[in-house]
Write an enzyme that holds these catalytic residues in place. Structure first.
Site, PDB file in Angstrom:
ATOM      1  N   ASP A 196       0.882  -1.166   0.000  1.00  0.00           N
ATOM      2  CA  ASP A 196       0.000   0.000   0.000  1.00  0.00           C
ATOM      3  C   ASP A 196       0.926   1.224   0.000  1.00  0.00           C
ATOM      4  O   ASP A 196       2.108   1.131   0.330  1.00  0.00           O
ATOM      5  CB  ASP A 196      -0.960  -0.002   1.192  1.00  0.00           C
ATOM      6  CG  ASP A 196      -2.134   0.962   0.959  1.00  0.00           C
ATOM      7  OD1 ASP A 196      -2.047   1.798   0.038  1.00  0.00           O
ATOM      8  OD2 ASP A 196      -3.122   0.889   1.710  1.00  0.00           O
TER       9      ASP A 196
HETATM   10  C1  BGC Z   1      -4.941   3.429   0.122  1.00  0.00           C
HETATM   11  C2  BGC Z   1      -5.043   2.466  -1.044  1.00  0.00           C
HETATM   12  C3  BGC Z   1      -4.800   3.203  -2.330  1.00  0.00           C
HETATM   13  C4  BGC Z   1      -3.443   3.876  -2.268  1.00  0.00           C
HETATM   14  C5  BGC Z   1      -3.096   4.650  -3.513  1.00  0.00           C
HETATM   15  C6  BGC Z   1      -3.663   4.232   0.074  1.00  0.00           C
HETATM   16  O1  BGC Z   1      -3.676   5.249   1.029  1.00  0.00           O
HETATM   17  O2  BGC Z   1      -5.022   2.710   1.334  1.00  0.00           O
HETATM   18  O3  BGC Z   1      -6.319   1.862  -1.060  1.00  0.00           O
HETATM   19  O4  BGC Z   1      -4.870   2.324  -3.420  1.00  0.00           O
HETATM   20  O5  BGC Z   1      -3.450   4.786  -1.186  1.00  0.00           O
HETATM   21  O6  BGC Z   1      -3.888   5.757  -3.660  1.00  0.00           O
END
Ligand code: BGC
Length: 830
Positions: free
Chosen positions: A236
């Site tokens: 993530d």
């Molecule tokens: C979120 C993800 C997301 C990623 C990119 C993170 O903060 O938890 O779900 O895909 O950011 O935007």
């Protein structure tokens, strides 16, 4: 590029694994390591020397959250898609999202979110599917197949045990092995095995003491080992916390780029012998497999995709319609007959608001956004009169301003503001970028500076504000640095204005909102200037948001009741405020924000023909539920949602959604209540007993059970047939008939639960193991066949590290919800 015969990796017709090995053989260690981190916020690394282009990824799952701020179709949010209980439709939606991703030159969509809904107030409940792993896994599989069937990779997220926003970047989820397998991993296991997502996203949190990204047990032993996963594990965004431990655990890709923990540090870890070279080879092999799967090397033959087409709007409309859940309909109040109601009052804070999705990384830039009020007006045009009063607002803080409230110049020809961006904090000198922008309130560093976010030091947004109503307006600015707001020539806010920090904080930075009140007169324009200076500490941050809020003068409950009293029917649109649900924070409780309970009571007292429409992404408490006649759960159903609500309310469409989550009466009644929030440790003390698995054995019934949803017709269940006995491990086939005994078309979602009789270990009373959504015309009968495999009867035994389908008797329960079982049979596993 001309095909060079010996370069197997360029040959689109060669088997994938041969292409991967050929390409891997050509890479230097440095090139392999480079592949293991992004080059920018949403871009991977390619191999320039060999003409391997970088793959671009983009957020989902509600639609394409374009990194360039392009509008895309907004589909229903996750919980709404799950309410359709319709895997085919989920696949169609995901295929449409894939085509939009292709049109915007993205090859991976960071979706679907399939985490289990553990607590009813998790900020991201709206984005995910269900409290039940079978439903979540079935829909996750459909979504991944939909994306990847169009040639766009999925990112199954967030792996794993990611079920709250409180301390989301660091929290340690403490969960026992059996609960982990049966509840929190089961949907991932099902989707990985059935649909092979090209990427799986490792979550921010720790699991039993180890960050997901450092978790060898989770990433390598379970995911890649036991489940045989051959794709990429991507962190993530910002979830990597180490170099060698993360690489050795099986985290293949660090995002966002550029590298922080991987890159040069990883190269050094290899040189120092902390990370073996075969680990790098293995990660690079997976990354090359992903690159080849996306087809970026096979450029010319790739489909171009399509964006915001009629076809996609139609899919969004069908999905929204099937997502709507008729929760209550006493004496068939709904549908309202449009030929008999002459005046309809559409009141409540969410009537004119445009609640179509949740907040955070899944938020799609909407090209079309209408309110339920507007949709009802359109639907009833020429038939009935629609009257409206907001009855007060439900916003805890001034909601994000709409572009139409502003214009860049006095002429008012255009919505938005003149946006000037400076590379000097003092806002002296010429801006390096200056343009009128419609979209205000956004990730400024990213959209102003390109997705690397570099260079911005300060900004000035200026123009004219056009009040729609006379009276007191609250104006706010929410930003992580120094701010100034001038209204009509007066400085009304600067950094000495006391600020409030809210929970709304996706990037883990401290952000304050400063608010001032101004008395305004409708019909004239007021010159405004907003300035923001970026603090040094934000270097490299791409999540920086500057948000302008405006609270307009609001109406009263008395006014809404008065309007409703004069109408033939009233619709009260209530629910989440604009910031109630989003990534980065949980709700504090289940209360409807503002005075919405009092509003419901007042309107109901003024007009007994009142239906409640709820808009939000997870359960709220409805203390008035026992005396309102009708409630439609409208969720956050994307850009076509409001029109679908109007069709269902007035009988132009049939409601067919079913709850994928239990609606409790009170937060105190929910299973994780004793354990949440818990600080840095999240104790999953309720174990297996999440959602209906808890309510099945609890003394307090929920407000609405899992699987519940009404229609405008009636169904009869009959003739359940199942074998009396089968060999343990064999499949069990179950048949029954469904008949539409009512006067209207409808779709029934028949649910099959398995209940072990006298198991040797503690087990949930019953668990969902099959379902079918069946469309039936009045009088029509259909036979439904469902098949149960060995897993449907099994529990996970941590001692034996195996799934066990114990011999003995199992009840097969068929019904319309977890609390409405219509048919029952018993099968013995021998
Ligand atoms: C979120 C993800 C997301 C990623 C990119 C993170 O903060 O938890 O779900 O895909 O950011 O935007």
């Amino acid at each position: 590029m001309t095909l060079i015969a010996h370069e197997t990796f360029r040959n689109a017709n060669a088997p994938l694994e041969e292409r991967v090995e050929d390409l891997l053989d050509r890479l230097t260690l440095g090139e392999k390591v480079a592949l293991m981190a992004g080059s920018a916020a949403f871009t991977m690394h390619g191999v320039e020397r060999l003409g391997v282009p970088p793959v671009r990824v983009t957020d989902g799952p509600t639609g394409v959250r374009s990194n360039e701020g392009e509008a895309a179709t907004v589909f229903p949010v996750g919980v709404a898609m799950a309410s359709t209980w319709n895997p085919d439709l989920t696949r169609e939606v995901a295929a449409a999202i894939a085509r939009e991703a292709l049109a915007l030159d993205n090859r991976v969509v960071l979706a679907p979110t399939i985490n289990i809904v553990r607590i009813p107030h998790w900020g991201r409940n709206f984005e995910t599917y269900s409290e039940d792993p079978f439903l979540a896994g079935t829909l996750g599989t459909a979504y991944v197949n939909g994306l990847q069937g169009e040639g766009v990779g999925a990112s199954l997220k967030h792996f794993a045990v990611n079920n709250q926003e409180f301390n989301r970047l660091t929290v340690n989820a403490r969960v026992d092995e059996r609960t982990l397998r049966e509840i929190y991993l089961a949907a991932f296991e099902m989707t990985v095995k059935a649909a092979n997502p090209w990427t799986v996203m490792a979550s921010y949190n720790k699991i039993n003491g180890t960050y997901a990204t450092d978790n060898h047990y989770l990433l390598t032993e379970i995911l890649k080992g036991e489940w045989g996963y051959d794709g990429v594990v991507v962190s993530d965004w910002g979830a990597v916390h180490s170099t060698a431990p993360a690489a050795n655990a099986g985290n293949d890709l660090e995002m966002p780029g550029p590298a922080r923990w991987f890159g040069d540090r990883l190269l050094k870890a290899v040189e120092d012998g902390q990370t073996p070279e075969h680990q790098i080879d293995e990660a690079a092999r997976r990354l090359l497999r992903l690159i080849l799967r996306t087809g970026v090397l096979d450029g010319k033959d790739r489909p171009k995709g399509e964006l915001r087409t009629k076809r996609h709007r139609d899919i969004a409309a069908r999905a929204a319609e099937e997502a709507l859940i008729l929760l209550k309909n006493h004496e068939d109040l709904l549908p309202f007959d449009p030929t008999r109601v002459r005046t309809v009052a559409v009141v409540g804070p969410n009537a004119a608001a445009r609640r179509i999705q949740g907040g955070g990384s899944s938020a799609v830039r909407a090209g079309r956004q209408i309110s339920i009020l507007q949709a009802v007006q359109d639907y009833l045009a020429g038939q009935a009169q629609v009257v409206h009063a907001d009855g007060g607002d439900n916003e805890p803080v001034p909601p994000a301003a709409r572009p139409e409230m502003f214009s860049p110049d006095e002429g008012r020809g255009q919505a938005g503001l003149l946006c000037e961006y400076f590379d000097d904090r003092e806002l002296d000198g010429a801006p390096f970028k200056s343009q009128a922008e419609r979209q205000i309130g956004k990730l400024v560093s990213m959209s102003a500076m390109g997705i690397t976010g570099g260079g911005l030091a300060a900004l000035r947004w200026s123009g004219w504000f056009w009040p729609q109503k006379d009276g007191r307006h609250e104006v706010s600015i929410r930003a992580p640095g120094d701010v100034r707001v001038r209204f009509d020539g007066n400085l009304i806010i600067d950094s000495s204005t006391p600020g409030e920090v809210d929970d709304w904080d996706i990037g883990g930075m401290r952000v304050e909102r400063r608010t001032a009140a101004v008395e305004l007169t409708a019909g004239r324009g007021y010159p405004v200037v907003f300035e923001y200076q970026r603090p040094q500490s934000l270097k490299g941050v791409t999540w920086e948001q500057v948000i302008i809020g405006v609270r307009q003068p609001r109406g009263s409950i008395a006014e809404a009741a008065e309007v409703a009293s004069k109408a033939d029917a009233a619709i009260v649109v209530i629910g989440a405020a604009s910031i109630s649900e989003g990534e980065g924070y949980d709700r504090r409780d289940l209360e409807l924000p503002g005075d919405q309970n009092a509003l419901v009571e007042a309107v109901l007292a003024a007009n007994p023909n009142t239906a409640i429409v709820f808009t939000g992404g997870s359960p709220y408490a409805f203390p008035w539920i026992d005396h309102v006649p009708a409630v439609l759960c409208a969720w956050l159903c994307g850009e076509e949602g409001p029109d679908a609500v109007a069709r269902v309310l007035f009988g132009g469409a049939e409601p067919s959604g079913r709850l994928p989550v239990t609606f409790p009466r009170r937060l105190e009644d929910t299973p994780a209540y004793p354990y949440y929030p818990g600080g840095e440790e999240a104790e999953y003390g309720e174990g297996l007993f999440v959602g209906y698995r808890h309510f099945d054995r609890a003394s307090e019934p929920p407000m609405f059970p899992f699987g519940h949803g009404l229609t405008y017709t009636r169904f009869k269940y009959a003739d359940l047939k199942a074998p009396d006995e089968v060999r343990a491990g064999a499949e069990v086939t179950v048949n029954f008939t469904l008949k539409n005994e009512g006067q209207r078309n409808g779709k029934e979602t028949a649910q099959l639960y398995v209940r072990p009789r006298g198991p040797s270990v503690e087990r949930p009373v019953k668990e969902l193991k099959g379902f079918a959504k069946v469309a039936l015309a009045p009088g029509e009968t259909r036979t439904v066949t469902l098949t149960l495999d060995a897993r449907a009867f099994s529990y996970y035994d941590p001692a034996r590290k195996a799934w066990i389908a114990e011999k003995g008797a199992y009840d097969l329960l068929v019904g319309a919800s977890a609390a409405d079982i219509e048919l029952q049979a018993t099968v013995r596993l021998e």
